[in-house]
Scaffold this motif. Structure first.
Motif, PDB file in Angstrom:
ATOM      1  N   ARG A 197       0.705  -0.838  -0.112  1.00  0.00           N
ATOM      2  CA  ARG A 197       0.135  -0.229   0.307  1.00  0.00           C
ATOM      3  C   ARG A 197       1.142   1.559   0.021  1.00  0.00           C
ATOM      4  O   ARG A 197       1.469   1.680   0.960  1.00  0.00           O
ATOM      5  CB  ARG A 197      -1.425  -0.061   0.708  1.00  0.00           C
ATOM      6  CG  ARG A 197      -1.914   0.969   1.444  1.00  0.00           C
ATOM      7  CD  ARG A 197      -3.366   1.122   1.779  1.00  0.00           C
ATOM      8  NE  ARG A 197      -3.581   0.578   1.419  1.00  0.00           N
ATOM      9  CZ  ARG A 197      -4.760   0.291   1.417  1.00  0.00           C
ATOM     10  NH1 ARG A 197      -5.774   0.643   2.470  1.00  0.00           N
ATOM     11  NH2 ARG A 197      -5.837  -0.430   0.772  1.00  0.00           N
ATOM     12  N   TRP A 198      -0.085   2.130  -1.082  1.00  0.00           N
ATOM     13  CA  TRP A 198       0.658   3.665  -0.843  1.00  0.00           C
ATOM     14  C   TRP A 198       0.201   4.161  -1.181  1.00  0.00           C
ATOM     15  O   TRP A 198      -0.720   4.269  -1.614  1.00  0.00           O
ATOM     16  CB  TRP A 198       2.705   3.377  -1.761  1.00  0.00           C
ATOM     17  CG  TRP A 198       2.296   3.263  -3.265  1.00  0.00           C
ATOM     18  CD1 TRP A 198       1.573   2.337  -3.661  1.00  0.00           C
ATOM     19  CD2 TRP A 198       2.045   4.715  -4.018  1.00  0.00           C
ATOM     20  NE1 TRP A 198       1.249   2.815  -5.252  1.00  0.00           N
ATOM     21  CE2 TRP A 198       2.196   3.932  -5.141  1.00  0.00           C
ATOM     22  CE3 TRP A 198       2.937   6.211  -4.145  1.00  0.00           C
ATOM     23  CZ2 TRP A 198       1.893   4.210  -6.391  1.00  0.00           C
ATOM     24  CZ3 TRP A 198       2.781   6.246  -4.807  1.00  0.00           C
ATOM     25  CH2 TRP A 198       2.045   5.774  -6.774  1.00  0.00           C
ATOM     26  N   SER A 199       0.325   5.737  -1.444  1.00  0.00           N
ATOM     27  CA  SER A 199      -0.261   7.175  -1.668  1.00  0.00           C
ATOM     28  C   SER A 199       0.530   7.704  -2.616  1.00  0.00           C
ATOM     29  O   SER A 199       1.837   7.718  -1.985  1.00  0.00           O
ATOM     30  CB  SER A 199      -0.803   7.028  -0.416  1.00  0.00           C
ATOM     31  OG  SER A 199      -0.019   8.565   0.233  1.00  0.00           O
ATOM     32  N   ARG A 200      -0.153   8.938  -2.439  1.00  0.00           N
ATOM     33  CA  ARG A 200       0.507  10.026  -3.700  1.00  0.00           C
ATOM     34  C   ARG A 200      -0.657  11.154  -3.088  1.00  0.00           C
ATOM     35  O   ARG A 200      -1.829  10.938  -3.516  1.00  0.00           O
ATOM     36  CB  ARG A 200       0.744   9.940  -5.212  1.00  0.00           C
ATOM     37  CG  ARG A 200      -0.094   9.917  -6.138  1.00  0.00           C
ATOM     38  CD  ARG A 200       0.682  10.060  -7.124  1.00  0.00           C
ATOM     39  NE  ARG A 200      -0.245  10.322  -8.527  1.00  0.00           N
ATOM     40  CZ  ARG A 200      -0.248  10.665  -9.972  1.00  0.00           C
ATOM     41  NH1 ARG A 200       1.247  10.388 -10.269  1.00  0.00           N
ATOM     42  NH2 ARG A 200      -1.548  10.719 -10.119  1.00  0.00           N
ATOM     43  N   ARG A 201       0.130  12.369  -3.211  1.00  0.00           N
ATOM     44  CA  ARG A 201      -1.125  13.542  -3.138  1.00  0.00           C
ATOM     45  C   ARG A 201      -0.477  14.070  -4.416  1.00  0.00           C
ATOM     46  O   ARG A 201       0.507  14.733  -5.118  1.00  0.00           O
ATOM     47  CB  ARG A 201      -0.555  14.740  -1.457  1.00  0.00           C
ATOM     48  CG  ARG A 201      -0.868  14.243  -1.084  1.00  0.00           C
ATOM     49  CD  ARG A 201      -0.368  14.598   0.717  1.00  0.00           C
ATOM     50  NE  ARG A 201      -1.101  15.952   0.793  1.00  0.00           N
ATOM     51  CZ  ARG A 201      -2.499  16.666   1.181  1.00  0.00           C
ATOM     52  NH1 ARG A 201      -3.006  15.764   0.974  1.00  0.00           N
ATOM     53  NH2 ARG A 201      -2.154  17.769   1.243  1.00  0.00           N
TER      54      ARG A 201
END
Length: 276
Positions: A197-201
């Protein structure tokens, strides 16, 4: 995806659609987290640095760039002229050849690692699996991965439902039904599955351009595509009034290794006859 006789034609049209939007794809698609490549090293038991890696369906080079940055000796394989041209513009120092996973333009036993980032679903596993086994060295590995939307995040699930309704497709199921049975129906490979799991803004404009770079949008009419993206912009501004969207992904990895042998393997370095 649609069933029946229209599916192969629709699938082919979607596969080819990226060439006209290569710059948009390169500028707005998400990359992949360092933890994904750490996991590949963990499962293969060898560092990417110094490994001979073939990145198939390389597109504009988003995954290739990460592999190259980790010190891998990478050669990219890409079927599309538009995507390959964008790749050459952004990664002029990395070799790329034209071809696809169903018939790799490479000699046998030339790769330590064969990678498919967002690309295996465009192949025919009945052809691509034997090709992978032909190209990999003994003890080599095949790694397939996809950025899949984190549908347990409420706003992402709601957005996916809106897209499904708009296109009359179960796009969410396409993303979630990625497993060893689908990737290798004949069961020739023993895949290990990991999710990272990962995210970016990103600015809202980037998020919408990322959406618009997907094949279901690229094969829709310009009018319908524009209408959906305008409506989606309104939905998301109520959630992200500052115009910055946090996208959350599960990078879904399937990795299989080939059996080692006691004897030496033959190395073939020639990339093939047609250079992109």
């Amino acid at each position: 995806m649609p069933s029946g006789p229209t599916r192969p034609a629709a699938h082919a049209a979607r596969a080819l659609s990226f060439n006209a939007a290569a710059a948009q794809y390169a500028a707005n698609r998400p990359s992949y987290p360092p933890a994904l490549f750490d996991t590949i090293e963990e499962l293969t038991g060898r560092p990417l640095a110094g490994s001979r890696v073939v990145d198939v369906g390389a597109g504009t080079g988003i995954a290739t760039a990460r592999l190259h940055a980790r010190g891998a000796d990478v050669i990219a394989v890409e079927p599309g002229a538009g995507m390959a041209a964008e790749f050459r513009r952004t990664l002029p120092g990395v070799s790329i050849v034209r071809g696809d996973g169903n018939a790799l333009p490479l000699g046998g036993h030339c790769a330590d690692l064969l990678t498919y980032a967002q690309a295996w679903h465009w192949t025919d596993p009945a052809l691509a699996v034997p090709e992978a086994l032909r190209v990999l060295r003994p003890g080599g590995a095949l790694a397939l991965w996809w950025n899949t939307s984190a549908l347990d995040v409420p706003w992402i699930a709601a957005a996916a439902e809106r897209a499904d309704r708009h296109f009359g497709l179960d796009i969410s199921a396409e993303q979630q039904n990625i497993d060893a049975r689908v990737a290798d129906p004949a069961g020739r490979l023993g895949f290990t599955h990991r999710d990272v799991r990962w995210s970016r803004r990103v600015p809202l404009a980037t998020h919408l351009a990322n959406l618009g770079s997907h094949s279901v949008f690229l094969t829709d009419t310009e009018e319908r595509r524009a209408a959906f993206l305008a409506e989606e912009r309104g939905h998301l501004l109520t959630l992200f009034p500052d115009g910055i969207v946090e996208e959350t992904y599960d990078a879904r990895l399937l990795l299989a290794t080939t059996p080692p042998t006691s004897g030496p393997s033959t190395t073939h370095r020639a990339p093939g006859p047609e250079t992109a």
